[in-house]
Design a protein around this motif. Structure first.
Motif, short mmCIF file in Angstrom:
data_model
loop_
_atom_site.label_atom_id
_atom_site.label_comp_id
_atom_site.label_asym_id
_atom_site.label_seq_id
_atom_site.Cartn_x
_atom_site.Cartn_y
_atom_site.Cartn_z
N GLY A 177 0.81 -1.23 0.00
CA GLY A 177 0.00 0.00 0.00
C GLY A 177 0.83 1.27 0.00
N ALA A 231 -2.32 2.69 -8.07
CA ALA A 231 -2.26 1.74 -6.95
C ALA A 231 -3.22 0.62 -7.28
N ASP A 253 -4.31 -3.82 -6.86
CA ASP A 253 -4.13 -5.06 -6.14
C ASP A 253 -3.39 -6.07 -7.01
N GLY A 266 8.67 -2.06 -4.98
CA GLY A 266 8.43 -2.86 -3.78
C GLY A 266 9.44 -3.98 -3.64
N SER A 278 -4.88 3.51 7.90
CA SER A 278 -5.54 3.02 6.70
C SER A 278 -5.30 4.08 5.63
N LYS A 286 -5.99 3.89 2.57
CA LYS A 286 -7.10 3.98 1.63
C LYS A 286 -8.21 4.88 2.16
N PHE A 287 -8.44 4.80 3.46
CA PHE A 287 -9.54 5.57 4.03
C PHE A 287 -9.06 6.81 4.79
N1 LIG Z 1 -8.55 -1.96 2.46
C1 LIG Z 1 -7.45 -1.28 2.20
N2 LIG Z 1 -6.79 -1.49 1.04
C2 LIG Z 1 -5.67 -0.79 0.80
C3 LIG Z 1 -5.14 0.15 1.74
N3 LIG Z 1 -4.01 0.68 1.23
C4 LIG Z 1 -3.83 0.10 0.02
N4 LIG Z 1 -4.82 -0.79 -0.25
C5 LIG Z 1 -4.97 -1.60 -1.47
O1 LIG Z 1 -3.85 -2.47 -1.59
C6 LIG Z 1 -3.51 -2.66 -2.97
C7 LIG Z 1 -2.05 -2.35 -3.22
O2 LIG Z 1 -1.83 -0.97 -3.00
P1 LIG Z 1 -0.62 -0.18 -3.68
O3 LIG Z 1 -0.63 1.18 -3.08
O4 LIG Z 1 -0.63 -0.32 -5.14
O5 LIG Z 1 0.61 -1.01 -3.08
P2 LIG Z 1 2.18 -0.78 -3.34
O6 LIG Z 1 2.85 -1.06 -2.04
O7 LIG Z 1 2.41 0.54 -3.96
O8 LIG Z 1 2.48 -1.95 -4.34
P3 LIG Z 1 3.67 -2.08 -5.45
O9 LIG Z 1 3.70 -0.83 -6.23
O10 LIG Z 1 3.22 -3.26 -6.21
O11 LIG Z 1 4.93 -2.34 -4.68
C8 LIG Z 1 -4.47 -1.77 -3.76
O12 LIG Z 1 -5.53 -2.57 -4.21
C9 LIG Z 1 -4.94 -0.77 -2.72
O13 LIG Z 1 -6.22 -0.26 -3.00
C10 LIG Z 1 -5.87 0.35 2.98
O14 LIG Z 1 -5.52 1.14 3.84
N5 LIG Z 1 -7.00 -0.41 3.14
#
Ligand SMILES: Nc1nc2c(ncn2[C@@H]2O[C@H](COP(=O)(O)OP(=O)(O)OP(=O)(O)O)[C@@H](O)[C@H]2O)c(=O)[nH]1
Ligand SMILES: [Mg+2]
Length: 429
Positions: free
Chosen positions: A198, A213, A215, A242, A342, A344-345
């Motif tokens: 995330g 961002a 999944d 990552g 969080s 995301k939120f």
């Molecule tokens: N429920 C939830 N999902 C989250 C949160 N933060 C990130 N995500 C989800 O996790 C997934 C990965 O998030 P990214 O931000 O792309 O992760 P990253 O660490 O940048 O990943 P890479 O670029 O692949 O290294 C996405 O689907 C996001 O929406 C959170 O606080 N809560």
């Protein structure tokens, strides 16, 4: 869509997560037609055992995949032996990771880094092919003859030299930019952590940005830097590639200029997905620490950020935070704070709180007394102090006396405003 058969050999020494392997295959865009698993120690000739090899041969005949992909690392000679038996393209985990990188690289720098890593990986394979031809095998690397294979090796070396030079230039460029940013009083934060934790989501929330961002693994390969304000302070946060278990040195080396953002940061935010089961968190945390150790970035102020707390309960988060603290204490790793958020939120209060504290312990800060003799200058001086530090107390009068923590590198900026400055303490360690 390319069709692939996956092979996983698990042993005492190789902890391989089937789930993660399938995720990698999916991220690389393969349709997985079968997965073969074996528990045994490494067979020197084929990696898997002879019996399994027969099974695999049968599957290849039946399913006609485009590739057979190993979750293990193959030696050049194993890759060659397997190819001779199966007559289908064989790749291992690291080539798979590189294929994903190739799909995700957008910037010129990322593309060069991926190419360098791939070429680096090919060198021993090509050498093995040449050795085999000399021993009487007919086909060389990818079916090329001896002369072609030799030429190819020469080409690889030439190209690697060229890329290294270009990357040097990019690196110098980045260094200049970073210096400039520091000179205007920015605090540098770097996001680090396992892929899909995330990090990009956090950068977006911190800076009000919209970078991709998703999944899936390895969404981010390019380095992105954005600014935001922490209280009044100017902060730059950088998102990079990552980590993954056992990230091999050749990838770390190729991505060095990218990963260097972490080395050069004032504070590292190590992001973990707290919603995962503890063994997964532990595995990814240790893998991340290993990469940081390799980068010699373990001595930096570090905040462990437990992200995605919205997906689990408060107790669970607390329990996992305690276990994280146990690990760092056991290993004597210097972690400033463990916080849960969080991204995301938009629940970032704990992180902001921790950063406010950690920032002021940075060696680049010092406590100063600033005397302003011209009252009309006070607002301007206060604004500058807030951008590069924190006001501790103000005493108004004929002359205004301000006590503040400020970045030592920014003293010149303040003196230019015609104030008097006195250091109150030695910098924190
Ligand atoms: N429920 C939830 N999902 C989250 C949160 N933060 C990130 N995500 C989800 O996790 C997934 C990965 O998030 P990214 O931000 O792309 O992760 P990253 O660490 O940048 O990943 P890479 O670029 O692949 O290294 C996405 O689907 C996001 O929406 C959170 O606080 N809560
Ligand atoms: Mg990302």
């Amino acid at each position: 869509m390319m069709r692939a058969i996956g092979v996983i050999r698990k042993s005492r020494r190789e902890r391989i997560s089937r789930e993660e392997f399938e995720e990698l295959l999916r991220s690389a865009g393969y349709e997985v037609v079968a997965i073969l698993e074996q528990n045994r120690e490494e067979h020197p000739k084929y990696n898997i055992g002879k019996g399994k090899l027969e099974e695999l041969k049968e599957l290849v005949r039946e399913l006609q995949p485009d590739k057979v992909i190993f979750a293990n690392k193959l030696t050049p000679s194993q890759a060659y032996n397997l190819w001779k038996e199966l007559r289908v393209e064989i790749i291992d985990k690291w080539q798979l990771v590189l294929e994903i990188f190739e799909r995700r690289a957008h910037s010129k720098e990322a593309k060069l880094q991926v190419e360098l890593a791939s070429l680096q990986y090919e060198v021993p394979l090509v050498k093995e092919a040449i050795r085999r031809i000399k021993l009487g095998d007919r086909a060389g690397f990818k079916g090329m003859g001896e002369y072609q294979t030799q030429q190819y090796l020469k080409h690889i070396r030439y190209r690697m030299g060229k890329i290294r030079k270009e990357l040097e230039r990019v690196k110098a460029d980045r260094e200049v930019k970073r210096k400039r940013r520091e000179e205007v009083g920015f605090i540098l934060l770097a996001l680090a952590g396992y892929t899909n934790a995330g990090k990009s989501t956090l950068l977006n929330t911190l800076a009000g940005e919209e970078i991709e961002a998703r999944d899936q693994m390895f969404t981010t390969l390019d380095t992105t830097t954005r600014r935001f304000k922490l209280g009044g302070k100017r902060v730059l946060v950088t998102d990079t590639v990552g980590f993954i278990d056992g990230l091999p040195p050749f990838i770390v080396e190729a991505f060095h200029s990218t990963l260097e953002e972490i080395v050069k940061a004032d504070i590292v935010l190590l992001v973990l997905d707290v919603s995962e089961p503890w063994p997964e968190i532990r595995r990814k945390f240790l893998a991340s620490l290993n990469v940081l150790r390799e980068l010699k970035a373990l001595d930096k102020p570090m905040v462990v950020v437990l992200n995605k707390r919205d997906l689990t309960s408060e107790e669970d988060v607390k329990d996992k935070a305690e276990r994280i603290i146990e690990i760092v204490e056991e290993r004597g790793i210097n972690v400033s704070r463990v916080v849960s958020i969080s991204a995301k939120f938009g629940q970032l209060e704990e992180l902001y709180g921790a950063l406010e504290e950690v920032v002021l312990t940075l060696p680049k800060y010092g406590a100063f007394e600033i005397t302003v003799r011209e009252p009309e200058k006070v607002p301007q001086v206060m604004a500058l102090i807030n951008a590069i530090g924190e006001v501790l107390s103000v005493e108004y009068g004929e002359e205004t006396k301000i006590e503040a923590y400020i970045q030592t590198g920014m003293i010149k900026e303040l003196t230019r405003l015609g104030v008097e400055i006195k250091r109150l303490n030695q910098p924190h360690q």
